[in-house]
Design an enzyme around this catalytic site. Structure first.
Site, PDB file in Angstrom:
ATOM      1  N   ARG A 119       3.453  73.445   3.192  1.00  0.00           N
ATOM      2  CA  ARG A 119       4.331  73.680   1.714  1.00  0.00           C
ATOM      3  C   ARG A 119       4.551  75.768   1.389  1.00  0.00           C
ATOM      4  NH1 ARG A 119       4.649  68.620  -2.272  1.00  0.00           N
ATOM      5  NH2 ARG A 119       3.165  67.037  -0.559  1.00  0.00           N
ATOM      6  N   GLU A 357      12.231  61.368   5.708  1.00  0.00           N
ATOM      7  CA  GLU A 357      13.002  60.591   6.812  1.00  0.00           C
ATOM      8  C   GLU A 357      14.309  60.476   6.868  1.00  0.00           C
ATOM      9  OE1 GLU A 357      10.256  61.062   4.311  1.00  0.00           O
ATOM     10  OE2 GLU A 357       8.666  62.551   5.334  1.00  0.00           O
ATOM     11  N   THR A 441       7.577  70.856   9.365  1.00  0.00           N
ATOM     12  CA  THR A 441       7.921  69.615   8.156  1.00  0.00           C
ATOM     13  C   THR A 441       8.162  69.306   7.452  1.00  0.00           C
ATOM     14  OG1 THR A 441       6.438  67.219   8.790  1.00  0.00           O
ATOM     15  CG2 THR A 441       5.152  69.149   8.002  1.00  0.00           C
TER      16      THR A 441
END
Ligand code: DMJ
Length: 453
Positions: A119, A357, A441
């Site tokens: 993050r 996702e 990610t």
């Protein structure tokens, strides 16, 4: 019949010439992109009003939430590149000023290494690459340097926690996903000219791969001191998911041949052992890493990233089929649960923490195929998402998708990922060019510049 209704009827019947059909479609997509941007702005405004300077907003109580004793500005750092991509210039400028004015890492805080890397380090690096503001790179370098002791285990596999001030580490039971952080550390090496970040993160990735079974599968947990597996379950879900993702993306970002070789072997094993056909649907389940035997039949919100990775790496037919399973799971309750047992056809964890996702995969599939069905699906997912999760102050997770009860949480990844993927699905293709960037990610775009050395 009003003209627009007439166009829709002709379109549905396939009676409009392509050029005529393309125009309303383009404006429908532009409308959706604007709608997503507006809803993102609504969530950001809630953060601004009720949680400015804190890690996150609690969207029901309209109060701030911090992960540790001191805020690390998780939401503004995670959201910065989305603000920039959406062209929200004033908001991006104020987020950037908040970050450079207040973010400081010399603090006695024991932080979760993985979450802070994906993050904060990821967000600072992409923020720097998009703005060229050297203060963001200085913050990234300071953070990366303070996090580095996490890799000081006998195996080189990272400890779970690290203290930002003292470098003390804790937490020996970790997992493949949390050892795969080469995109962020490698980019830090590239931008600072200091190879140590790449080297430490690459070693952790290789040490994970080296421990694979004879079937080329990894397990769900290992001990970073002994290097032994403590849980042999193998799958694409929590604790393994981004290990697969990073093997492929590290090849794309750094042209690292070893990453390519690790990806080829690992993805072939995944595609061989995880698939489970049930009533015409392709699911991926859990297996034992040593025997390949099925050990579980759970699929969930996190697993839903894998069709995107399959599409991105060229396995489009399989990606389409597995994505259909994700959609089936979403449709059980009109929004996806955290976990679903596809054999028992039962929701096993009813929460929805606003995960991205399934949308991420819808976008990768749309990019790979150009099939308008994926944009149509995106519209359905977005409308479900808004209807179930929107609150007066932002967006709230669901405690239970079957009852619709909301929870007082809006994770920073909602602004980094969930809204970004929805936006990218409808925005013009040039908004983000995958020939130029790779997304980490947490959906932070990192510039592709060819081989590192
Ligand atoms: C994000 O923080 C990242 O995508 C991570 O890899 C998995 N979980 C969340 C979103 O669901």
């Amino acid at each position: 019949m009003p003209p627009i209704a007439r166009i829709l009827v002709l379109l549905a019947a396939g009676l409009l010439p392509v050029a005529a059909a393309a125009a309303p479609q383009a404006s429908a997509d532009a409308f959706m992109a604007a709608r997503v941007r507006e809803e993102f702005s609504h969530a950001w405004a809630g953060y601004r009003q009720y949680a400015w300077g804190h890690d996150a907003l609690r969207p029901l109580s309209r109060t701030p939430r911090d992960w540790y004793a001191q805020s690390l500005l998780l939401t503004p750092v995670d959201a910065l590149d989305t603000l920039i991509l959406m062209g929200l210039k004033e908001e991006a400028a104020s987020a950037r000023e908040l970050i450079v004015a207040r973010l400081a890492f010399d603090a006695d805080l024991e932080v979760k290494h993985f979450e802070i890397v994906i993050r904060l380090l990821g967000g600072l690096l992409s923020g720097y690459e998009l703005t060229r503001d050297a203060r963001l790179l200085a913050l990234a370098q300071d953070l990366g340097t303070r996090l580095l002791p996490a890799f000081d285990s006998p195996t080189g596999l990272p400890f779970v926690y690290v203290n930002l001030h003292s470098g003390a580490t804790r937490g020996t039971i970790s997992n493949p996903a949390e050892a795969a952080l080469l995109l962020e550390y490698g980019t830090l090496s590239r931008l600072t000219g200091k190879p140590v970040f790449y080297q430490r993160a690459k070693r952790a990735l290789v040490e994970t791969y080296r421990r694979r079974s004879a079937l080329d599968l990894v397990g769900e947990r290992f001990d970073v001191v002994s290097g032994q597996w403590t849980n042999p379950a193998s799958h694409i879900g929590a604790r393994i998911d981004s290990y697969y993702e990073y093997l492929w993306k590290c090849w794309l970002l750094f042209h690292d041949q070893e990453c390519r070789a690790m990806w080829d072997k690992s993805s072939a094993a995944a595609r061989r052992y995880y698939p489970r056909e049930l009533g015409g649907t392709l699911w991926y389940g859990q297996v034992n890493m040593h025997t390949g035997r099925a050990s579980g039949s759970e699929y969930g919100a996190l697993e839903a990233f894998f069709p995107g990775l399959l599409a991105y790496s060229g396995h489009v037919a399989e990606a389409r089929r597995l994505h259909a399973a994700s959609v089936q799971m979403w449709n059980v309750a009109g929004i996806e649960p955290e976990a679903y047992d596809f054999k028992a056809r039962r929701i096993t964890d009813p929460a929805y923490p606003l995960r991205p996702e399934i949308i991420e995969s819808t976008w990768y599939l749309y990019r790979a195929t150009g099939d308008p069905a994926y944009r149509a699906l995106g519209r359905q997912l977005f409308e479900d998402f808004v209807r179930r999760c929107r609150t007066a102050a932002g967006y709230a997770a669901l405690a239970d998708v079957t009852t619709g009860e909301q929870a007082d949480e809006m994770e920073s990844f909602v602004l980094a990922e969930t809204f970004k993927y929805f936006y990218l699905l409808f925005a013009p293709a040039g908004t983000l060019d995958l020939r130029r960037v790779v997304l980490n990610t947490e959906a932070h775009p990192l510039r592709r510049r060819g081989p590192l050395h």
